[in-house]
Design an enzyme around this catalytic site. Structure first.
Site, PDB file in Angstrom:
ATOM      1  N   ASP A   1     -13.427  13.934 -26.400  1.00 56.07           N
ATOM      2  CA  ASP A   1     -13.439  14.027 -25.117  1.00 56.07           C
ATOM      3  C   ASP A   1     -14.762  14.223 -24.504  1.00 56.07           C
ATOM      4  O   ASP A   1     -15.785  13.161 -24.125  1.00 56.07           O
ATOM      5  CB  ASP A   1     -12.264  15.051 -24.809  1.00 56.07           C
ATOM      6  CG  ASP A   1     -12.232  15.274 -23.226  1.00 56.07           C
ATOM      7  OD1 ASP A   1     -13.153  14.851 -22.496  1.00 56.07           O
ATOM      8  OD2 ASP A   1     -11.315  16.264 -22.682  1.00 56.07           O
TER       9      ASP A   1
ATOM     10  N   SER B   1      -0.275  18.364 -20.559  1.00 59.32           N
ATOM     11  CA  SER B   1      -1.257  19.202 -21.449  1.00 59.32           C
ATOM     12  C   SER B   1      -0.844  20.781 -21.039  1.00 59.32           C
ATOM     13  O   SER B   1      -0.782  20.954 -19.599  1.00 59.32           O
ATOM     14  CB  SER B   1      -2.682  19.111 -20.775  1.00 59.32           C
ATOM     15  OG  SER B   1      -3.839  20.018 -21.131  1.00 59.32           O
TER      16      SER B   1
ATOM     17  N   ASN C   1     -11.525  21.796 -26.839  1.00 57.35           N
ATOM     18  CA  ASN C   1     -12.535  21.691 -26.029  1.00 57.35           C
ATOM     19  C   ASN C   1     -13.912  22.536 -26.499  1.00 57.35           C
ATOM     20  O   ASN C   1     -14.484  23.443 -25.804  1.00 57.35           O
ATOM     21  CB  ASN C   1     -12.266  22.566 -24.662  1.00 57.35           C
ATOM     22  CG  ASN C   1     -11.146  21.969 -23.785  1.00 57.35           C
ATOM     23  OD1 ASN C   1     -10.090  22.099 -23.524  1.00 57.35           O
ATOM     24  ND2 ASN C   1     -11.598  20.919 -23.327  1.00 57.35           N
TER      25      ASN C   1
ATOM     26  N   GLY D   1      -7.077  13.828 -18.107  1.00 56.27           N
ATOM     27  CA  GLY D   1      -6.835  14.037 -16.699  1.00 56.27           C
ATOM     28  C   GLY D   1      -7.682  15.256 -16.573  1.00 56.27           C
ATOM     29  O   GLY D   1      -8.141  15.886 -17.564  1.00 56.27           O
TER      30      GLY D   1
ATOM     31  N   ASP E   1      -5.891  20.248 -28.284  1.00 57.98           N
ATOM     32  CA  ASP E   1      -7.189  20.090 -27.609  1.00 57.98           C
ATOM     33  C   ASP E   1      -8.043  21.536 -27.628  1.00 57.98           C
ATOM     34  O   ASP E   1      -7.452  22.571 -27.243  1.00 57.98           O
ATOM     35  CB  ASP E   1      -7.029  19.748 -26.439  1.00 57.98           C
ATOM     36  CG  ASP E   1      -8.324  19.521 -25.582  1.00 57.98           C
ATOM     37  OD1 ASP E   1      -9.412  19.391 -26.127  1.00 57.98           O
ATOM     38  OD2 ASP E   1      -8.504  19.057 -24.378  1.00 57.98           O
TER      39      ASP E   1
ATOM     40  N   LYS F   1       0.516  18.088 -25.396  1.00 61.85           N
ATOM     41  CA  LYS F   1      -0.717  18.572 -25.922  1.00 61.85           C
ATOM     42  C   LYS F   1      -0.821  20.115 -25.593  1.00 61.85           C
ATOM     43  O   LYS F   1      -0.582  20.750 -24.478  1.00 61.85           O
ATOM     44  CB  LYS F   1      -1.813  17.791 -25.325  1.00 61.85           C
ATOM     45  CG  LYS F   1      -3.287  18.404 -25.233  1.00 61.85           C
ATOM     46  CD  LYS F   1      -4.346  17.260 -24.536  1.00 61.85           C
ATOM     47  CE  LYS F   1      -5.362  17.989 -23.708  1.00 61.85           C
ATOM     48  NZ  LYS F   1      -6.375  17.339 -22.967  1.00 61.85           N
ATOM     49  N   LEU F   2      -1.295  20.830 -26.686  1.00 60.38           N
ATOM     50  CA  LEU F   2      -1.295  22.222 -26.821  1.00 60.38           C
ATOM     51  C   LEU F   2      -3.118  22.610 -26.702  1.00 60.38           C
ATOM     52  O   LEU F   2      -3.628  22.031 -27.428  1.00 60.38           O
ATOM     53  CB  LEU F   2      -0.848  22.912 -27.826  1.00 60.38           C
ATOM     54  CG  LEU F   2       0.778  22.713 -28.088  1.00 60.38           C
ATOM     55  CD1 LEU F   2       1.258  23.300 -29.285  1.00 60.38           C
ATOM     56  CD2 LEU F   2       1.479  22.964 -26.981  1.00 60.38           C
ATOM     57  N   LYS F   3      -3.384  23.214 -25.890  1.00 62.83           N
ATOM     58  CA  LYS F   3      -4.562  23.803 -25.716  1.00 62.83           C
ATOM     59  C   LYS F   3      -4.847  25.057 -26.973  1.00 62.83           C
ATOM     60  O   LYS F   3      -3.862  25.671 -27.159  1.00 62.83           O
ATOM     61  CB  LYS F   3      -5.019  24.485 -24.414  1.00 62.83           C
ATOM     62  CG  LYS F   3      -5.211  23.480 -23.288  1.00 62.83           C
ATOM     63  CD  LYS F   3      -6.601  22.494 -23.431  1.00 62.83           C
ATOM     64  CE  LYS F   3      -6.972  21.869 -22.116  1.00 62.83           C
ATOM     65  NZ  LYS F   3      -8.010  21.063 -22.173  1.00 62.83           N
TER      66      LYS F   3
ATOM     67  N   LYS G   1     -12.014   9.528 -19.499  1.00 57.61           N
ATOM     68  CA  LYS G   1     -11.925  10.066 -18.429  1.00 57.61           C
ATOM     69  C   LYS G   1     -12.996   9.461 -17.318  1.00 57.61           C
ATOM     70  O   LYS G   1     -14.036   9.392 -17.686  1.00 57.61           O
ATOM     71  CB  LYS G   1     -12.050  11.771 -18.502  1.00 57.61           C
ATOM     72  CG  LYS G   1     -11.051  12.368 -19.085  1.00 57.61           C
ATOM     73  CD  LYS G   1     -11.462  13.835 -18.824  1.00 57.61           C
ATOM     74  CE  LYS G   1     -10.468  14.796 -19.694  1.00 57.61           C
ATOM     75  NZ  LYS G   1     -11.134  15.955 -19.738  1.00 57.61           N
TER      76      LYS G   1
ATOM     77  N   GLU H   1      -8.088  17.159 -30.578  1.00 62.34           N
ATOM     78  CA  GLU H   1      -9.030  16.435 -29.525  1.00 62.34           C
ATOM     79  C   GLU H   1     -10.296  17.602 -29.536  1.00 62.34           C
ATOM     80  O   GLU H   1     -10.307  18.710 -29.205  1.00 62.34           O
ATOM     81  CB  GLU H   1      -8.574  16.496 -28.078  1.00 62.34           C
ATOM     82  CG  GLU H   1      -9.236  16.078 -27.043  1.00 62.34           C
ATOM     83  CD  GLU H   1      -8.417  16.026 -25.825  1.00 62.34           C
ATOM     84  OE1 GLU H   1      -7.240  16.001 -25.639  1.00 62.34           O
ATOM     85  OE2 GLU H   1      -9.212  16.135 -24.586  1.00 62.34           O
TER      86      GLU H   1
HETATM   87  O1  OSB Z   1     -10.067  18.794 -21.842  1.00 66.23           O
HETATM   88  O2  OSB Z   1      -8.714  17.413 -21.535  1.00 66.23           O
HETATM   89  C1  OSB Z   1      -9.310  18.578 -21.153  1.00 66.23           C
HETATM   90  C2  OSB Z   1      -8.157  19.733 -17.573  1.00 66.23           C
HETATM   91  C3  OSB Z   1      -9.600  20.138 -16.967  1.00 66.23           C
HETATM   92  C4  OSB Z   1     -10.811  20.007 -17.789  1.00 66.23           C
HETATM   93  C5  OSB Z   1     -10.495  19.423 -19.095  1.00 66.23           C
HETATM   94  C6  OSB Z   1      -9.275  19.015 -19.655  1.00 66.23           C
HETATM   95  C7  OSB Z   1      -7.968  19.252 -18.821  1.00 66.23           C
HETATM   96  C8  OSB Z   1      -6.820  19.179 -19.638  1.00 66.23           C
HETATM   97  C9  OSB Z   1      -5.746  19.016 -18.470  1.00 66.23           C
HETATM   98  O3  OSB Z   1      -6.525  19.180 -20.701  1.00 66.23           O
HETATM   99  C10 OSB Z   1      -5.235  17.461 -18.255  1.00 66.23           C
HETATM  100  C11 OSB Z   1      -4.386  17.181 -16.887  1.00 66.23           C
HETATM  101  O4  OSB Z   1      -3.331  17.376 -17.117  1.00 66.23           O
HETATM  102  O5  OSB Z   1      -4.835  16.867 -15.886  1.00 66.23           O
HETATM  103 MG    MG Z   2     -10.012  17.515 -23.587  1.00 66.51          MG
END
Ligand code: OSB
Ligand code: MG
Length: 371
Positions: free
Chosen positions: A240, A136, A192, A292, A190, A162-164, A264, A215
């Site tokens: 998620d 990520s 969020n 994660g 992702d 995966k790109l935020k 998760k 995501e």
């Molecule tokens: O949205 O998946 C998520 C980390 C913290 C809180 C939310 C997310 C994430 C990650 C990192 O995307 C995932 C990892 O490499 O542990």
């Molecule tokens: Mg996520």
């Protein structure tokens, strides 16, 4: 499998990150994690609470989880015996706080499995000995910085990137990564929850880049919005934050709110519920993958065990320890041909490094019965 719980240690650890990790919910520069250690007549059991420092990703935070564990949750299991499968029921009178509950259940489960000599992977129904590693990649200040980071991860062998994304940093960065690294890279994004349904036409521009999935584009409680958005995108939607239980997973899939699920354990209240989410995905024919939360080696070991189940058909956010930490609490997880090895020892199958633990601990509380 009964576990006698004589006392529970709550331990705050602070692991500096190798670089700040930024997403729509905020930025983390030090992973402040809460470890739960079950003490009894047998081997210690370890759990890790994945709540973040601030309540930005979800309502939980590490401080709130610690307080609730000390005053409400641990007292429900300490001073007697409990089977790991009964822990969730004992805690059910307390609403919410799945990450705090998951950490306590994992510690009891680890203690029981270590005593019984069984691996967490075997207990959950795992079938693989290695799992594909995905990475990520957080939001970056510049496209050049992002491309350098992705280049380094691909060089290390990660099998999926995966790109935020957030509004204003989405189509451009995705196009740049595709242009530089080609169409063969397994790529996903992702958000969020940073978008609104009114952004549907803009998000549809991502369809040109053959992403595995997008995501959590919309707010966590907007299942009908996700269903509508899904009808307007070719890229599959993965949820998620919205998936808080096996029942929520069933509802989301039935409504067509998503085609893929990020599982998760912390978000759904434990590894046993995470297995039930997995089972819902398998029954529905929906691909799943293991998410994660910047876990230390303890939580990472549990995630790798979970990801060894057959329904985890996409690479997870399962990276090597050095993607986040210069020093981990266990022997570091390392990539081998883009994969991580499922621990083979009983319970979590990893041991805490006492020196690292002492050095990284900021506070310890011991909770006993009647205290
Ligand atoms: O949205 O998946 C998520 C980390 C913290 C809180 C939310 C997310 C994430 C990650 C990192 O995307 C995932 C990892 O490499 O542990
Ligand atoms: Mg996520």
């Amino acid at each position: 499998m009964e576990v006698r719980v004589d006392a529970v240690e709550l331990r705050r650890v602070e692991l500096p990150l190798v670089a700040p990790f930024r997403a729509a919910w905020g930025v983390e520069t030090v992973r402040s994690a809460l470890l739960v250690r079950v003490l009894g007549p047998g081997p210690d059991g370890w759990g890790e609470c994945v709540a973040m420092r601030d309540p930005g990703y979800s309502a939980e935070s590490v401080d709130a989880a610690e307080g609730l564990l000390r005053t409400r949750l641990v007292p429900l299991v300490v001073g007697g015996t409990v089977a790991p499968a009964e822990v969730a029921g004992r805690l059910a009178g307390i609403c919410g706080h799945p990450m705090a509950k998951a950490a306590l259940e994992l510690a009891v489960l680890d203690a029981g499995l270590r005593a019984a000599g069984q691996t967490l992977a075997a207990h959950l129904g795992g079938t693989r000995t290695v799992v594909d590693a995905g990475v990520s990649v957080g939001l970056m200040d510049s496209e050049a910085e992002l491309l350098d980071a992705v280049a380094a991860y691909l060089e290390q062998g990660y099998r999926r990137v995966k790109l935020k994304i957030v509004p204003g940093r989405d189509v451009g960065p995705v196009a740049a990564v595709r242009a530089r690294f080609g169409d063969d890279v397994a790529l996903q994004v992702d958000a969020n929850g940073a978008y609104r349904l009114a952004d549907a036409d803009h998000l549809a521009e991502l369809d040109a880049f053959d992403l595995l999935l997008i995501e959590q584009p919309l707010a966590d409680d907007d299942l009908t919005g996700h269903a509508e958005l899904g009808r307007r995108l070719r890229t599959p939607i993965c949820l998620d934050e919205s998936i808080t239980s096996a029942a929520a997973a069933r509802t989301a899939l039935a409504l067509g709110a998503c085609r893929v699920i990020n599982i998760k354990a912390g978000r759904v209240g434990g590894y046993l519920e995470a297995r039930r989410v997995h089972d819902v995905c398998v029954a529905a024919g929906a691909p799943a993958w293991c998410g994660g939360m910047l876990e230390t080696g303890l939580g990472r070991a549990a995630n790798v065990a979970l990801a060894s189940l057959p329904g985890f058909t996409l690479p997870g956010d399962l990276s090597a320890s050095d993607r986040y930490f210069r020093r981990d609490l266990t022997a570091p997880f390392v990539l081998s041909d883009g994969q991580l090895t499922v621990p083979q020892g009983p319970g979590l199958g990893v041991e805490v490094d006492g020196d690292a633990l002492a050095e990284l601990t900021s506070a310890v509380t011991l909770v006993r019965a009647g205290a």
